[in-house]
Design a protein around this motif. Structure first.
Motif, PDB file in Angstrom:
ATOM      1  N   PRO A   1      53.297  30.661  39.613  1.00 23.21           N
ATOM      2  CA  PRO A   1      54.067  31.449  40.489  1.00 23.21           C
ATOM      3  C   PRO A   1      55.394  30.926  41.275  1.00 23.21           C
ATOM      4  CG  PRO A   1      52.276  31.298  41.692  1.00 23.21           C
ATOM      5  CD  PRO A   1      52.197  30.300  40.382  1.00 23.21           C
ATOM      6  N   ARG A   2      56.571  31.986  41.579  1.00 22.04           N
ATOM      7  CA  ARG A   2      57.460  31.316  42.241  1.00 22.04           C
ATOM      8  C   ARG A   2      57.336  31.722  43.985  1.00 22.04           C
ATOM      9  NH1 ARG A   2      62.833  33.551  40.119  1.00 22.04           N
ATOM     10  NH2 ARG A   2      63.626  32.126  41.739  1.00 22.04           N
ATOM     11  N   VAL A   3      56.465  33.172  44.076  1.00 21.19           N
ATOM     12  CA  VAL A   3      56.350  33.346  45.259  1.00 21.19           C
ATOM     13  C   VAL A   3      54.842  33.744  45.295  1.00 21.19           C
ATOM     14  CG1 VAL A   3      56.338  35.337  46.806  1.00 21.19           C
ATOM     15  CG2 VAL A   3      58.589  34.558  45.600  1.00 21.19           C
ATOM     16  N   LEU A   4      54.021  33.098  46.361  1.00 21.12           N
ATOM     17  CA  LEU A   4      52.644  33.230  46.595  1.00 21.12           C
ATOM     18  C   LEU A   4      52.216  34.197  47.869  1.00 21.12           C
ATOM     19  CD1 LEU A   4      49.637  32.938  45.719  1.00 21.12           C
ATOM     20  CD2 LEU A   4      49.922  30.668  47.124  1.00 21.12           C
ATOM     21  N   VAL A   5      51.795  35.135  47.565  1.00 25.02           N
ATOM     22  CA  VAL A   5      51.452  36.111  49.006  1.00 25.02           C
ATOM     23  C   VAL A   5      49.822  35.730  49.148  1.00 25.02           C
ATOM     24  CG1 VAL A   5      51.336  38.202  50.186  1.00 25.02           C
ATOM     25  CG2 VAL A   5      53.133  37.496  48.734  1.00 25.02           C
ATOM     26  N   LEU A   6      49.205  35.148  50.370  1.00 28.24           N
ATOM     27  CA  LEU A   6      48.191  35.223  50.647  1.00 28.24           C
ATOM     28  C   LEU A   6      47.733  36.180  51.500  1.00 28.24           C
ATOM     29  CD1 LEU A   6      47.183  31.286  50.922  1.00 28.24           C
ATOM     30  CD2 LEU A   6      46.627  32.846  49.126  1.00 28.24           C
ATOM     31  N   ALA A   7      46.482  37.009  51.273  1.00 37.89           N
ATOM     32  CA  ALA A   7      46.139  38.039  52.196  1.00 37.89           C
ATOM     33  C   ALA A   7      44.668  37.733  52.304  1.00 37.89           C
ATOM     34  CB  ALA A   7      46.443  39.466  51.518  1.00 37.89           C
ATOM     35  N   PRO A   8      44.066  38.254  53.456  1.00 34.73           N
ATOM     36  CA  PRO A   8      42.583  38.315  53.734  1.00 34.73           C
ATOM     37  C   PRO A   8      41.602  38.874  52.754  1.00 34.73           C
ATOM     38  CG  PRO A   8      43.492  39.276  55.320  1.00 34.73           C
ATOM     39  CD  PRO A   8      44.991  39.058  54.667  1.00 34.73           C
ATOM     40  N   THR A   9      41.932  40.109  52.667  1.00 32.84           N
ATOM     41  CA  THR A   9      40.948  41.021  51.897  1.00 32.84           C
ATOM     42  C   THR A   9      41.647  41.359  50.438  1.00 32.84           C
ATOM     43  OG1 THR A   9      41.743  42.887  53.048  1.00 32.84           O
ATOM     44  CG2 THR A   9      39.901  41.736  53.846  1.00 32.84           C
ATOM     45  N   ARG A  10      40.721  41.992  49.529  1.00 31.42           N
ATOM     46  CA  ARG A  10      41.237  42.768  48.398  1.00 31.42           C
ATOM     47  C   ARG A  10      42.151  43.811  48.639  1.00 31.42           C
ATOM     48  NH1 ARG A  10      35.332  42.773  45.558  1.00 31.42           N
ATOM     49  NH2 ARG A  10      34.589  42.649  47.883  1.00 31.42           N
ATOM     50  N   GLU A  11      41.613  44.593  49.848  1.00 26.92           N
ATOM     51  CA  GLU A  11      42.407  45.905  49.875  1.00 26.92           C
ATOM     52  C   GLU A  11      43.811  45.782  50.676  1.00 26.92           C
ATOM     53  OE1 GLU A  11      39.237  45.559  50.664  1.00 26.92           O
ATOM     54  OE2 GLU A  11      38.475  47.190  49.517  1.00 26.92           O
ATOM     55  N   LEU A  12      43.961  44.352  51.262  1.00 25.03           N
ATOM     56  CA  LEU A  12      45.192  44.089  51.885  1.00 25.03           C
ATOM     57  C   LEU A  12      46.105  43.510  50.640  1.00 25.03           C
ATOM     58  CD1 LEU A  12      47.027  44.112  54.278  1.00 25.03           C
ATOM     59  CD2 LEU A  12      46.550  41.946  54.712  1.00 25.03           C
ATOM     60  N   ALA A  13      45.627  42.993  49.657  1.00 25.43           N
ATOM     61  CA  ALA A  13      46.136  42.375  48.637  1.00 25.43           C
ATOM     62  C   ALA A  13      46.605  43.546  47.905  1.00 25.43           C
ATOM     63  CB  ALA A  13      45.186  41.437  47.844  1.00 25.43           C
ATOM     64  N   THR A  14      45.934  44.589  47.619  1.00 19.47           N
ATOM     65  CA  THR A  14      46.345  45.734  46.721  1.00 19.47           C
ATOM     66  C   THR A  14      47.483  46.388  47.424  1.00 19.47           C
ATOM     67  OG1 THR A  14      44.097  45.961  46.110  1.00 19.47           O
ATOM     68  CG2 THR A  14      45.570  47.923  45.828  1.00 19.47           C
ATOM     69  N   GLN A  15      47.459  46.699  48.911  1.00 22.83           N
ATOM     70  CA  GLN A  15      48.552  47.205  49.487  1.00 22.83           C
ATOM     71  C   GLN A  15      49.831  46.369  49.171  1.00 22.83           C
ATOM     72  OE1 GLN A  15      47.978  47.822  53.860  1.00 22.83           O
ATOM     73  NE2 GLN A  15      50.290  47.910  53.995  1.00 22.83           N
ATOM     74  N   VAL A  16      49.696  45.169  49.129  1.00 18.90           N
ATOM     75  CA  VAL A  16      51.001  44.303  49.055  1.00 18.90           C
ATOM     76  C   VAL A  16      51.421  44.353  47.631  1.00 18.90           C
ATOM     77  CG1 VAL A  16      51.970  42.071  49.017  1.00 18.90           C
ATOM     78  CG2 VAL A  16      50.235  42.350  50.882  1.00 18.90           C
ATOM     79  N   SER A  17      50.477  44.346  46.703  1.00 20.42           N
ATOM     80  CA  SER A  17      50.902  44.615  45.243  1.00 20.42           C
ATOM     81  C   SER A  17      51.516  45.838  45.102  1.00 20.42           C
ATOM     82  CB  SER A  17      49.693  44.604  44.322  1.00 20.42           C
ATOM     83  OG  SER A  17      49.009  43.527  44.513  1.00 20.42           O
ATOM     84  N   GLU A  18      51.097  46.999  46.039  1.00 16.19           N
ATOM     85  CA  GLU A  18      51.846  48.348  45.707  1.00 16.19           C
ATOM     86  C   GLU A  18      53.256  48.154  46.008  1.00 16.19           C
ATOM     87  OE1 GLU A  18      47.543  50.849  45.806  1.00 16.19           O
ATOM     88  OE2 GLU A  18      48.964  50.898  47.358  1.00 16.19           O
ATOM     89  N   ALA A  19      53.360  47.486  47.425  1.00 20.57           N
ATOM     90  CA  ALA A  19      54.714  47.350  47.808  1.00 20.57           C
ATOM     91  C   ALA A  19      55.736  46.695  46.927  1.00 20.57           C
ATOM     92  CB  ALA A  19      54.711  46.716  49.361  1.00 20.57           C
ATOM     93  N   VAL A  20      54.985  45.669  46.265  1.00 24.00           N
ATOM     94  CA  VAL A  20      55.792  44.728  45.346  1.00 24.00           C
ATOM     95  C   VAL A  20      56.382  45.655  44.280  1.00 24.00           C
ATOM     96  CG1 VAL A  20      55.948  42.917  43.748  1.00 24.00           C
ATOM     97  CG2 VAL A  20      54.812  42.559  45.946  1.00 24.00           C
ATOM     98  N   ARG A  21      55.396  46.675  43.662  1.00 25.19           N
ATOM     99  CA  ARG A  21      55.586  47.422  42.798  1.00 25.19           C
ATOM    100  C   ARG A  21      56.696  48.470  42.995  1.00 25.19           C
ATOM    101  NH1 ARG A  21      50.917  51.358  42.139  1.00 25.19           N
ATOM    102  NH2 ARG A  21      52.467  52.132  43.785  1.00 25.19           N
ATOM    103  N   ASP A  22      56.403  48.992  44.187  1.00 27.44           N
ATOM    104  CA  ASP A  22      57.394  50.020  44.632  1.00 27.44           C
ATOM    105  C   ASP A  22      58.686  49.545  45.100  1.00 27.44           C
ATOM    106  OD1 ASP A  22      55.280  51.883  44.089  1.00 27.44           O
ATOM    107  OD2 ASP A  22      54.955  51.933  46.295  1.00 27.44           O
ATOM    108  N   LEU A  23      58.830  48.422  45.604  1.00 33.16           N
ATOM    109  CA  LEU A  23      60.123  48.181  46.130  1.00 33.16           C
ATOM    110  C   LEU A  23      60.764  47.105  44.975  1.00 33.16           C
ATOM    111  CD1 LEU A  23      59.110  46.947  49.823  1.00 33.16           C
ATOM    112  CD2 LEU A  23      60.628  48.873  48.891  1.00 33.16           C
ATOM    113  N   GLY A  24      60.152  46.659  43.890  1.00 34.94           N
ATOM    114  CA  GLY A  24      60.509  45.727  42.860  1.00 34.94           C
ATOM    115  C   GLY A  24      60.898  46.712  41.831  1.00 34.94           C
ATOM    116  N   HIS A  25      60.902  48.204  41.877  1.00 33.32           N
ATOM    117  CA  HIS A  25      60.805  49.329  40.890  1.00 33.32           C
ATOM    118  C   HIS A  25      61.872  48.765  39.703  1.00 33.32           C
ATOM    119  CE1 HIS A  25      59.754  53.055  39.015  1.00 33.32           C
ATOM    120  NE2 HIS A  25      61.103  53.170  38.932  1.00 33.32           N
TER     121      HIS A  25
END
Ligand code: AMP
Length: 416
Positions: free
Chosen positions: A74-98
């Motif tokens: 990866p070029r960018v790595l986001v570390l998050a404490p829980t699966r749920e938070l990781a999912t929320q970040v992934s959703e933001a990436v999907r939406d804002l990177g649409h």
């Protein structure tokens, strides 16, 4: 100020528009230009302030320019404490990177290894990961960080609380020294200082909506409960008074969450539990049920609810108060998000008073004591708590101080 003024690419502005965001939030206004300039940041911002987009947008902007380095990882790595938070970040990436063509993925616990291994063999733009699972892959020699440009630590205080301090440091140590690092945390106390010193280079510190500040969009109140049955009756009433709006109810134990969800179902309130003993499949299904309105109430423990982002959640109930006062702030931050208003109700049994005192000391605010008609407590506030009451509040028991005036008395908005 508009998003245009932050220096974001038109491709991202289109996606922001599609998400319905009109203006940048405070943390976005502060963090985005600094992050775009390449600076390391340490930012304190609660969930609900728009902090995810504050790091996702600059990360995406960086990715719009192709990497000079070939290879995998990866070029960018986001570390998050829980699966749920990781999912929320992934959703933001999907939406804002649409509108951007990006290769992204997630490496989190509770999911099969195979697809994650295949993902890690490819050149990736952005990877979201929980530290434990990422370390598993690193231990097996499956992660190449040679292309990594940006490391984001989301909810870093929580990652450290969960015992991931060594994992976070080892992961960072495996990435190039000239990377940019953005760290988001509710506090900068304790071991977080060490991580900041070791991993960040001359960071700019941003403080928005610190934990002790007011959640202006959230009305907070509490009801005194004489015993468990009384608590349950209060919970039913509080939920029913919201006229079908969705609620998140917190318990202190996983067993308590299961039992309470079951009891609510028996009383005709559609509910499910969310806690760390459930499989990833069942956790995801529970969150989906809440999102699509199949259930009205989710009964959750703290760890599982971390990062949960449900639009329009009107009510948070603390069936049990958390031991850690900062968790109170995180819990109530699940409502009143993205410009909505919300209500946070705490049910205070005898064992909850010391916890309440710690919460009120930390936030510097007194939560309004309220009484529901027909559910008045037999016992008032303990004397030790009266002694701490704010001047002018008097020393009468809460049931008398508010009278039995019919409909639930709404707590004042704390901004009032
Ligand atoms: P966060 O603090 O990142 O957990 O975000 C809280 C919620 O606010 C999420 O539902 C976001 O989609 C939403 N949000 C983020 N930025 C904005 C914005 N600028 N305007 C309105 N809503 C936003």
């Amino acid at each position: 100020m508009s998003f245009e003024r932050l220096g974001l690419d038109p491709i991202l502005l289109r996606a922001i528009d599609k998400c319905g965001f009109k203006n940048p939030s405070d943390i976005q206004r502060e963090a985005i230009p600094l992050a775009l300039s390449g600076k390391d940041l340490m930012a304190s911002a609660q969930t609900g302030t728009g902090k995810t987009a504050a790091f996702v947008l600059p990360a995406l902007q960086r990715l719009l320019t192709p990497s000079a380095k070939r290879g995998a990882g990866p070029r960018v790595l986001v570390l998050a404490p829980t699966r749920e938070l990781a999912t929320q970040v992934s959703e933001a990436v999907r939406d804002l990177g649409h509108f951007a063509r990006l290769t992204t993925g997630a490496v989190v616990g509770g999911m099969p290894y195979g697809p994650q291994e295949r993902l890690l063999r490819r050149p990736l733009d952005l990877l979201v990961a929980t530290p434990g699972r990422l370390m598993d892959h690193m231990d097996r020699g499956r992660v190449d960080f040679s292309r990594l440009e940006l490391l984001v630590l989301d909810e870093a205080d929580r990652m450290l609380d969960m015992g991931f301090v060594d994992a976070v440091e080892q992961i960072a140590a495996a990435t190039p020294d000239d990377r940019q690092t953005l760290l988001f945390s509710a506090t900068f106390e304790g071991s977080i200082q060490r991580v900041v010193k070791r991993l960040l280079r001359e960071p700019v510190r941003i403080e928005i909506d610190a934990v002790t500040q007011r959640h202006e969009a959230i009305t907070q109140r509490l009801h005194i409960a004489d015993n468990f049955d009384h608590k349950q009756a209060l919970l039913d009433r509080v939920i029913r008074d919201e006229n079908g709006e969705q609620a998140l109810v917190f318990t202190s134990t996983k067993k308590g969450a299961d039992e309470l969800a079951e009891q609510l179902n028996q009383r005709g309130i559609r509910s499910n539990a969310l806690h760390g003993d459930m499989s990833q499949y069942h956790r995801r299904r529970a969150v989906e049920q809440l999102r699509n309105g199949r259930i009205q109430v989710m009964v959750a423990t703290d760890v599982a609810a971390r990062g949960l982002d449900i639009r329009g959640l009107a009510l948070v109930v603390n069936f049990d108060l958390p031991n850690n006062p900062e968790d109170y702030v995180h819990r109530i931050g699940r409502t009143g998000r993205g410009g909505d208003t919300g209500t946070a109700v705490s049910l205070i049994g005898r064992q909850d008073w010391p916890k309440l005192a710690r919460i009120e000391r930390m936030t510097g605010q007194k939560i309004e004591r309220t009484v529901l008609e027909g559910l008045e407590p037999r016992y008032g506030e303990p004397r030790s708590n009266h002694a701490r009451r704010a001047p002018g509040k008097g020393r009468r028991g809460p049931s008398r101080s508010h009278g039995n005036s019919g409909a639930p008395r709404r707590g004042r908005a704390l901004s009032a």
